[in-house]
Design an enzyme around this catalytic site. Structure first.
Site, short mmCIF file in Angstrom:
data_model
loop_
_atom_site.label_atom_id
_atom_site.label_comp_id
_atom_site.label_asym_id
_atom_site.label_seq_id
_atom_site.Cartn_x
_atom_site.Cartn_y
_atom_site.Cartn_z
N GLU A 286 0.82 -1.22 0.00
CA GLU A 286 0.00 0.00 0.00
C GLU A 286 0.85 1.27 0.00
OE1 GLU A 286 -4.41 -0.88 1.88
OE2 GLU A 286 -2.99 0.25 3.08
N HIS A 307 8.50 -26.32 -1.13
CA HIS A 307 7.89 -27.48 -1.79
C HIS A 307 6.74 -27.04 -2.69
CE1 HIS A 307 10.07 -30.51 0.69
NE2 HIS A 307 10.22 -29.42 1.44
N LYS A 421 -14.14 -0.17 -4.10
CA LYS A 421 -15.26 0.20 -3.22
C LYS A 421 -16.35 0.92 -4.02
CE LYS A 421 -12.40 0.79 0.89
NZ LYS A 421 -11.85 1.76 1.81
O1 PA5 Z 1 -3.66 0.96 5.87
C1 PA5 Z 1 -4.79 1.36 5.69
O2 PA5 Z 1 -5.09 2.55 5.77
C2 PA5 Z 1 -5.91 0.39 5.37
O3 PA5 Z 1 -5.47 -0.91 5.23
C3 PA5 Z 1 -6.95 0.41 6.48
O4 PA5 Z 1 -6.35 0.03 7.68
C4 PA5 Z 1 -8.12 -0.50 6.15
O5 PA5 Z 1 -8.67 -0.18 4.91
C5 PA5 Z 1 -9.18 -0.41 7.22
O6 PA5 Z 1 -9.61 0.91 7.34
P1 PA5 Z 1 -10.42 1.40 8.60
O7 PA5 Z 1 -9.53 1.28 9.79
O8 PA5 Z 1 -10.81 2.80 8.30
O9 PA5 Z 1 -11.61 0.49 8.73
#
Ligand code: PA5
Length: 431
Positions: A286, A307, A421
């Protein structure tokens, strides 16, 4: 507490490549420290280590003690950064099997920590509800935005379930979310749930050392102070650009990225570290995967995956680098028995330890993969304990920030995750 050995990977580069990229890596490191890079408003994960809040750690410990006393199951609802860190640390440090003493007592000494709200499987939720029946359950809903569908949907299912079974349901629900806004924040206010804050300047994947990770980790019986202060120590150590393993790691990854390598494998030889691999995968995926850049991060577990994926790593397309995450000191070795015969062909191992065999598997794999054309390096964790693990978490967070700046991307946003989303909500007819 952390050592980084990049000697083998250097043989894939020209003699001065690492020195040549160092000024750029040091500049990226300065951008992080001086808060001049993109996304600098999201450096709260460093601030909380630079100014530790001991009262918060104590408060979390007190809540965790109550939950340990009362709960059979502590259910954490969250996805992405809102669960991967807690799961990683718990998997790394909590007992893997319940001891006979615990199994014999009426209530296990430690509650079982379970996770939900990290996918949309109705089957999982149904089976989970059936499993929870008759048990004392506490729920921790963790969402910074307070709107994430997976998490909020699981909570919508769990809330009436809890209310129907426990007169003190409101006390059994603990919300970890934004301190001032969001639907989850508002629900906590309305229904009087206990609340922990995720500081606004801490993104999900950097939040393991906030209540997001610390409460579940403390409930699992792990010493959160040592974990936290291990990270503090590493944060202080990595302030210095010289002899800086995170800077070396980021610089090395960048050099291979610029030479067309596409994938980084994080390989562990200890199954307990697989969760750290999954956490690392999100952290790097990310943070770097934007603007058509970044190494695709893939966490694998050896010798299991030798493996399955081993063939590809050894002889497949030559576009991957491999980073081993290893534990330096292994206590309580398991000696391989001398059975007095060699029917299984393993008499040559009698009297040695399983740990030694695993270490040789690592050494052999490192050599074979390097010979096969994969640049390999190793992050060494001093031992599997809260302090070194906290140091390891900070090491990777520091490295990914430098890495992002080297790639000239903002390591702290994740605009791409919104695309699915939008499509999903359109199909669901969300108003
Ligand atoms: O790193 C991030 O920002 C995302 O992975 C969020 O943690 C994830 O989408 C969950 O978001 P939230 O904590 O708003 O539910």
């Amino acid at each position: 507490m952390i050592r980084y050995d990049l000697s083998t990977a250097l043989s894939f580069l020209e003699a001065h490549d690492l020195e040549a990229v160092r000024p750029r890596a040091e500049a990226a490191h300065r951008m992080l420290l001086e808060r001049t890079g993109p996304g600098h408003e999201m450096l709260g994960w460093r601030d909380l280590l630079l100014q530790p809040d001991d009262a918060l750690l104590e408060d979390i410990d007190t809540t965790a003690a109550e939950i340990r006393e009362q709960a059979d199951v502590f259910l954490c609802l969250g996805i992405g950064g809102s669960y991967l860190g807690a799961r990683a640390v718990i998997e790394a440090l909590a007992p893997q099997f319940r001891s006979p003493v615990e199994a014999e007592t009426e209530r296990p000494r430690l509650p079982e920590v379970l996770f939900a709200g990290h996918h949309l499987s109705g089957r999982y939720l149904k089976e989970l509800l059936a499993y929870l029946e008759g048990k004392s359950v506490y729920v921790n809903v963790i969402s910074k935005s307070g709107t994430t569908l997976e998490t909020m949907l699981a909570f919508r299912v769990l809330r009436p379930w809890l209310e129907a079974r426990f007169p003190d349901a409101a006390r059994r629900i603990i919300v970890t979310t934004d301190p001032a806004r969001g639907r989850l924040h508002d629900m906590a206010e309305t229904f009087g749930y206990r609340r922990y804050a995720i500081p606004p300047g801490v993104g999900g994947r950097f939040s393991v050392l906030t209540p997001v990770g610390l409460l579940p980790i403390a409930v699992a019986g792990i010493d959160i102070r040592s974990l936290f202060y291990g990270a503090v120590e590493m944060c202080e150590r990595l302030t210095d650009a010289s002899d800086n393993p995170a800077l070396d790691y980021a610089a090395l990854r960048y050099l291979f990225h610029e030479r067309g390598y596409a994938i980084e494998l994080l390989a562990v030889f200890e199954p307990r570290l697989s969760g750290i691999g999954a956490w690392w995968q999100q952290l790097f995926g990310e943070s770097e995967g934007k603007a058509g850049k970044g190494l695709y991060p893939d966490a694998i577990q050896y010798s299991t995956d030798l493996h399955s994926l081993g063939q590809y790593v050894q002889e497949g397309r030559r576009h991957l680098i491999e980073t081993f995450l290893m534990v330096e000191r292994e206590p309580e070795p398991l000696t391989i028995p001398d059975t007095g015969d060699d029917r299984d062909g393993l008499a040559y191992l009698a009297g040695r330890t399983v740990q030694e065999v695993n270490r040789k598997a690592y050494e052999g794999t490192r050599k074979a993969h390097a010979d096969g054309g994969a640049p390999v390096s190793t992050v060494w964790l001093e031992r599997l304990a809260p302090g070194p693990l906290g140091a390891c978490l900070y090491f990777f967070m520091h490295a990914v920030a430098i890495s992002g700046y080297l790639l000239e991307v903002n390591p702290f946003d994740q605009p791409g995750v919104e695309a699915y989303k939008r499509e999903m909500y359109r199909l669901l007819g969300k108003p």
